[in-house]
Design a protein around this motif. Structure first.
Motif, PDB file in Angstrom:
ATOM      1  N   UNK A  85       0.835  -1.194   0.000  1.00 41.87           N
ATOM      2  CA  UNK A  85       0.000   0.000   0.000  1.00 41.87           C
ATOM      3  C   UNK A  85       0.876   1.252   0.000  1.00 41.87           C
ATOM      4  N   UNK A  86       0.303   2.372  -0.447  1.00 44.80           N
ATOM      5  CA  UNK A  86       1.079   3.606  -0.518  1.00 44.80           C
ATOM      6  C   UNK A  86       1.274   4.239   0.860  1.00 44.80           C
ATOM      7  N   UNK A  87       2.457   4.807   1.059  1.00 46.47           N
ATOM      8  CA  UNK A  87       2.764   5.552   2.277  1.00 46.47           C
ATOM      9  C   UNK A  87       3.327   6.911   1.873  1.00 46.47           C
ATOM     10  N   UNK A  88       3.112   7.897   2.722  1.00 51.54           N
ATOM     11  CA  UNK A  88       3.539   9.265   2.450  1.00 51.54           C
ATOM     12  C   UNK A  88       4.757   9.590   3.307  1.00 51.54           C
ATOM     13  N   UNK A  89       5.768  10.179   2.658  1.00 49.70           N
ATOM     14  CA  UNK A  89       6.932  10.689   3.386  1.00 49.70           C
ATOM     15  C   UNK A  89       7.111  12.145   2.968  1.00 49.70           C
ATOM     16  N   UNK A  90       7.177  13.035   3.973  1.00 49.50           N
ATOM     17  CA  UNK A  90       7.315  14.462   3.706  1.00 49.50           C
ATOM     18  C   UNK A  90       8.719  14.932   4.076  1.00 49.50           C
ATOM     19  N   UNK A  91       9.215  15.887   3.307  1.00 49.20           N
ATOM     20  CA  UNK A  91      10.524  16.472   3.586  1.00 49.20           C
ATOM     21  C   UNK A  91      10.512  17.939   3.182  1.00 49.20           C
ATOM     22  N   UNK A 107      -2.857   9.470   5.497  1.00 46.56           N
ATOM     23  CA  UNK A 107      -3.182   8.208   4.837  1.00 46.56           C
ATOM     24  C   UNK A 107      -3.577   8.504   3.399  1.00 46.56           C
ATOM     25  N   UNK A 108      -3.188   7.606   2.493  1.00 47.27           N
ATOM     26  CA  UNK A 108      -3.477   7.780   1.077  1.00 47.27           C
ATOM     27  C   UNK A 108      -4.038   6.489   0.512  1.00 47.27           C
ATOM     28  N   UNK A 118      -6.846   7.919  -9.605  1.00 47.27           N
ATOM     29  CA  UNK A 118      -7.474   8.778  -8.613  1.00 47.27           C
ATOM     30  C   UNK A 118      -6.843   8.469  -7.265  1.00 47.27           C
ATOM     31  N   UNK A 119      -6.578   9.518  -6.496  1.00 43.95           N
ATOM     32  CA  UNK A 119      -6.016   9.336  -5.161  1.00 43.95           C
ATOM     33  C   UNK A 119      -6.793  10.177  -4.164  1.00 43.95           C
ATOM     34  N   UNK A 120      -6.930   9.639  -2.961  1.00 40.52           N
ATOM     35  CA  UNK A 120      -7.568  10.332  -1.849  1.00 40.52           C
ATOM     36  C   UNK A 120      -6.570  10.350  -0.700  1.00 40.52           C
ATOM     37  N   UNK A 121      -6.414  11.520  -0.091  1.00 43.38           N
ATOM     38  CA  UNK A 121      -5.544  11.665   1.077  1.00 43.38           C
ATOM     39  C   UNK A 121      -6.414  12.109   2.250  1.00 43.38           C
ATOM     40  N   UNK A 122      -6.113  11.590   3.433  1.00 49.90           N
ATOM     41  CA  UNK A 122      -6.865  11.927   4.638  1.00 49.90           C
ATOM     42  C   UNK A 122      -5.899  12.184   5.773  1.00 49.90           C
ATOM     43  N   UNK A 123      -6.262  13.149   6.603  1.00 52.54           N
ATOM     44  CA  UNK A 123      -5.511  13.392   7.825  1.00 52.54           C
ATOM     45  C   UNK A 123      -6.453  13.886   8.910  1.00 52.54           C
ATOM     46  N   UNK A 124      -6.066  13.657  10.140  1.00 50.88           N
ATOM     47  CA  UNK A 124      -6.755  14.246  11.282  1.00 50.88           C
ATOM     48  C   UNK A 124      -5.831  15.333  11.813  1.00 50.88           C
ATOM     49  N   UNK A 125      -6.389  16.465  12.213  1.00 49.61           N
ATOM     50  CA  UNK A 125      -5.565  17.535  12.770  1.00 49.61           C
ATOM     51  C   UNK A 125      -6.330  18.213  13.897  1.00 49.61           C
ATOM     52  N   UNK A 126      -5.612  18.883  14.769  1.00 50.26           N
ATOM     53  CA  UNK A 126      -6.201  19.566  15.909  1.00 50.26           C
ATOM     54  C   UNK A 126      -6.548  21.002  15.507  1.00 50.26           C
TER      55      UNK A 126
END
Length: 138
Positions: A85-91, A107-108, A118-126
């Motif tokens: 599965x795809x994973x995201x790495x940020x720099x 998550x992607x 087609x891609x969907x990205x999701x995150x939870x944030x405060x």
């Protein structure tokens, strides 16, 4: 603590990717060396895989709510976990934009079927720690 979610979605046509593959230097500015390696099989470039990676990068960027910013293509990497599965790495700047937006984990999900990916990205944030534009609320 109240947690809010953010969703980003994007679609990339295979034809766009074929054009990028023909113009190799442009694709090299959009994909990291590791992503390029993951996107080439024994038959040559994996057009659906590249389209999925590009769509995922754009979907992730939409999570940052960063108006006026350009997409940091190589700062958002879409890699492959051991399970496939795809994973995201940020720099770099992408990591800074995510931090300003209060984003820690992304998550992607990617799907592709001719003629596009087609891609969907999701995150939870405060939402209490960051404003809608990502700046601190102190």
């Amino acid at each position: 603590m109240t947690v809010a979610g953010r969703v980003g979605i994007d679609m990339v046509p295979f034809g766009r990717v074929r054009d990028l593959v023909r113009d190799g230097p442009l694709l090299a500015r959009m994909l990291s060396p590791e992503e390029i390696e993951l996107s080439h099989g024994t038959e040559g470039p994996d057009i659906p895989g590249i389209a999925g990676r590009l769509a995922a990068k754009e979907a992730v960027f939409k999570l940052f709510h960063a108006p006026g910013q350009t997409l940091p293509w190589r700062g958002i990497e879409i890699l492959t976990a051991d399970g496939g599965w795809p994973v995201v790495r940020l720099a770099g700047r992408a990591a800074e934009l995510a931090e300003r937006a209060g984003i820690e984990d992304i998550s992607v999900s990617i799907t592709h079927d001719d003629p596009c990916a087609v891609a969907v990205a999701f995150t939870a944030c405060d939402p209490h720690n960051r404003s809608a534009d990502g700046s601190d609320r102190h």
